[in-house]
Design a protein around this motif. Sequence first.
Motif, PDB file in Angstrom:
ATOM      1  N   PHE A  88      76.223  96.130 123.952  1.00  0.00           N
ATOM      2  CA  PHE A  88      76.004  97.707 124.051  1.00  0.00           C
ATOM      3  C   PHE A  88      75.018  98.307 123.147  1.00  0.00           C
ATOM      4  O   PHE A  88      74.419  99.232 123.507  1.00  0.00           O
ATOM      5  CB  PHE A  88      77.375  98.319 123.962  1.00  0.00           C
ATOM      6  N   ALA A  89      74.811  97.651 121.990  1.00  0.00           N
ATOM      7  CA  ALA A  89      73.984  98.175 121.026  1.00  0.00           C
ATOM      8  C   ALA A  89      72.639  98.242 121.420  1.00  0.00           C
ATOM      9  O   ALA A  89      71.662  99.025 121.260  1.00  0.00           O
ATOM     10  CB  ALA A  89      74.432  97.677 119.495  1.00  0.00           C
ATOM     11  N   ASN A  90      72.114  96.727 121.615  1.00  0.00           N
ATOM     12  CA  ASN A  90      70.655  96.486 122.205  1.00  0.00           C
ATOM     13  C   ASN A  90      70.462  97.340 123.551  1.00  0.00           C
ATOM     14  O   ASN A  90      69.406  97.614 123.856  1.00  0.00           O
ATOM     15  CB  ASN A  90      70.721  95.235 122.071  1.00  0.00           C
ATOM     16  N   LYS A  91      71.607  97.372 124.465  1.00  0.00           N
ATOM     17  CA  LYS A  91      71.327  98.209 125.611  1.00  0.00           C
ATOM     18  C   LYS A  91      71.050  99.728 125.370  1.00  0.00           C
ATOM     19  O   LYS A  91      70.411 100.225 125.920  1.00  0.00           O
ATOM     20  CB  LYS A  91      72.605  98.051 126.773  1.00  0.00           C
ATOM     21  N   ARG A  92      71.644 100.266 124.380  1.00  0.00           N
ATOM     22  CA  ARG A  92      71.355 101.321 123.879  1.00  0.00           C
ATOM     23  C   ARG A  92      69.818 101.950 123.456  1.00  0.00           C
ATOM     24  O   ARG A  92      69.053 102.904 123.852  1.00  0.00           O
ATOM     25  CB  ARG A  92      72.064 102.049 122.865  1.00  0.00           C
ATOM     26  N   ILE A  93      69.402 100.842 122.944  1.00  0.00           N
ATOM     27  CA  ILE A  93      67.959 100.702 122.692  1.00  0.00           C
ATOM     28  C   ILE A  93      66.924 100.327 123.607  1.00  0.00           C
ATOM     29  O   ILE A  93      65.819 101.042 123.501  1.00  0.00           O
ATOM     30  CB  ILE A  93      67.465  99.812 121.222  1.00  0.00           C
TER      31      ILE A  93
END
Length: 227
Positions: A88-93
């Motif tokens: 989810f963290a990289n998908k936010r970026i």
Amino acid sequence: MTPRLGLPADVDAITNVIIQAMPLDPQWDYRFPWRHEFPEDHYKYTRMLFEYFLDPSYDDWLVMVVEDSFEPGDDPQIVAFGVWDVSFANKRIHGPGYIPQDPVTDVEENGGSTRRDANHEHFNAFWKGQIKEYQKLFSPIGPEQMHMQILATLPDFQRRGHGSSLCKWAMETVRRERLKDMSVMASPMGYELYTWLGFHCVERFYIQVPGEEERLTLEAMIYKPGR
């Protein structure tokens, strides 16, 4: 009993935990029926998978560990761990189209496809069956979620709260990050724990190779903050 971040230096200790703990789960015999005949392959490729999970550059994955002492006064050692998909963290970026890293495929491409301890038809059915179920049930929710990939505790340290502490750490992360949920594909071994912690079953599904009678039963479960 407070979980800490797993580090690359922990790989041997974590491999030891999973090799001792996971045979209690029916899916381990289903996937690796020849692990006793080929222990070197079993150790090599199990360890390789966790080298990927623990590699800081594989930041779509997070490993947390719990330590305890085998005897009073002994230095604490890793007795339990969990692995989460935190993409989810990289998908936010990078946006929801971001494709997470895939350590299972990396192991397969680095010799795992010919490992002698595995029933490869069962291995692929287990892996692809969970992906299919995840895509059906949880992908429509969107990127703001975590997925619990593995939870394991040494047999002598089970029912002491170590697995619960790892799950509660993850549940708190879901709340802190304001995620929608955390999912897990639970075997019968983990179903009772997850239910007690507040997960609920979305769907029961089966892993089965076409033409075979043998099958595994898994429960697609979800934790939603506030439940």
